[in-house]
Design a protein around this motif. Structure first.
Motif, PDB file in Angstrom:
ATOM      1  N   GLN A 162       0.843  -1.188   0.000  1.00 55.11           N
ATOM      2  CA  GLN A 162       0.000   0.000   0.000  1.00 55.11           C
ATOM      3  C   GLN A 162       0.879   1.237   0.000  1.00 55.11           C
ATOM      4  O   GLN A 162       1.514   1.562   1.015  1.00 55.11           O
ATOM      5  N   GLN A 191      -2.791   5.415  -1.188  1.00 60.02           N
ATOM      6  CA  GLN A 191      -3.315   4.507  -2.215  1.00 60.02           C
ATOM      7  C   GLN A 191      -4.025   3.309  -1.592  1.00 60.02           C
ATOM      8  O   GLN A 191      -3.979   3.103  -0.386  1.00 60.02           O
ATOM      9  N   ASP A 192      -4.679   2.545  -2.444  1.00 57.25           N
ATOM     10  CA  ASP A 192      -5.317   1.324  -1.961  1.00 57.25           C
ATOM     11  C   ASP A 192      -4.291   0.193  -1.981  1.00 57.25           C
ATOM     12  O   ASP A 192      -3.310   0.244  -2.726  1.00 57.25           O
ATOM     13  N   PRO A 193      -4.506  -0.827  -1.179  1.00 58.22           N
ATOM     14  CA  PRO A 193      -3.588  -1.970  -1.173  1.00 58.22           C
ATOM     15  C   PRO A 193      -3.601  -2.700  -2.511  1.00 58.22           C
ATOM     16  O   PRO A 193      -4.654  -2.888  -3.115  1.00 58.22           O
TER      17      PRO A 193
END
Lengths: 111, 110
Positions: free
Chosen positions: A37, A41-43
């Motif tokens: 991640q 941001q998203d994983p």
């Protein structure tokens, strides 16, 4: 209840160095997953292992490798570190593709 | 490949108000998850939705799934400050990988 254990929790490295992140799954869980991640941001899924065999691969750079050992713990090895590798790295575990439980994460900072 | 879109990206809401976060996904997903993440912390599982029409509630949060519309919602009722966090939906793809939405950063103010 026992949770996923990750070590170290924080890691600071210089560019071009190597790093090894460790993950100890919940007891009796046979599947391990790695996610990255970046800041804000998203994983992103990196790689997964089931019963010590790689089961799926995502957007994992060739500089990274991982494995799952006989005791089901997993290690993510990262070489030739770049500034862009600075991120939170999560490990998750599950019992045979059931719900994934996430560890606390390792924060990697590359200077 | 599964793609997951979430909106809004940011949500600033007053305590006591209601709001809904939307999660659209592009192709069939085995399961739909909702997670909460506090800054710098891990992902806390909130809900697992398995089938069309599934609805789950926990406190002020309620999640639903419409597989025909490929839509999941997370509804917040009478928001309180403690709900401030980033919320992610994620679809399970290929049996094992979670594909996350972009996240919704929720701030609840007095």
């Amino acid at each position: 209840a026992a949770g996923v254990i990750q070590s170290p929790r924080h890691l600071i490295k210089e560019k071009r160095e190597t790093a090894t992140l460790k993950c100890y799954p919940i007891p009796r869980h046979d599947t391990v997953y790695w996610y990255q991640q970046g800041p804000g941001q998203d994983p992103q899924f990196l790689i997964s292992f089931y019963e010590k065999m790689q089961s799926d691969k995502g957007s994992i750079p060739d500089r990274f490798s991982a494995q799952q050992f006989s005791d089901y713990h997993s290690e993510l090895n990262m070489s030739s570190l770049e500034l862009g590798d600075s991120a939170l790295y999560f490990c998750a575990s599950s019992r045979t593709y059931n719900e994934q439980f996430f560890g606390p994460g390792t924060r990697l900072t590359v200077l | 490949e599964l793609k997951v879109e979430q909106n809004p990206l940011f949500l600033s809401m007053q305590e006591g108000k209601n709001y809904t976060i939307y999660c659209n996904y592009s192709t069939t997903s085995d399961r739909l998850y909702w997670y909460r993440q506090d800054p710098g912390k891990s992902l806390e599982s909130l809900f697992v939705l398995l089938s069309n029409g599934a609805v789950k509630q926990e406190g002020r949060l309620m999640a639903s799934l419409d597989t025909k519309a490929r839509l999941s919602t997370l509804h917040i009722t009478a928001a309180v400050h403690d709900l401030s966090a980033t919320y992610f939906c994620a679809g399970l793809y290929n049996t094992d990988k979670l594909i996350f939405g972009t996240g919704t950063r929720l701030q609840v103010f007095p």
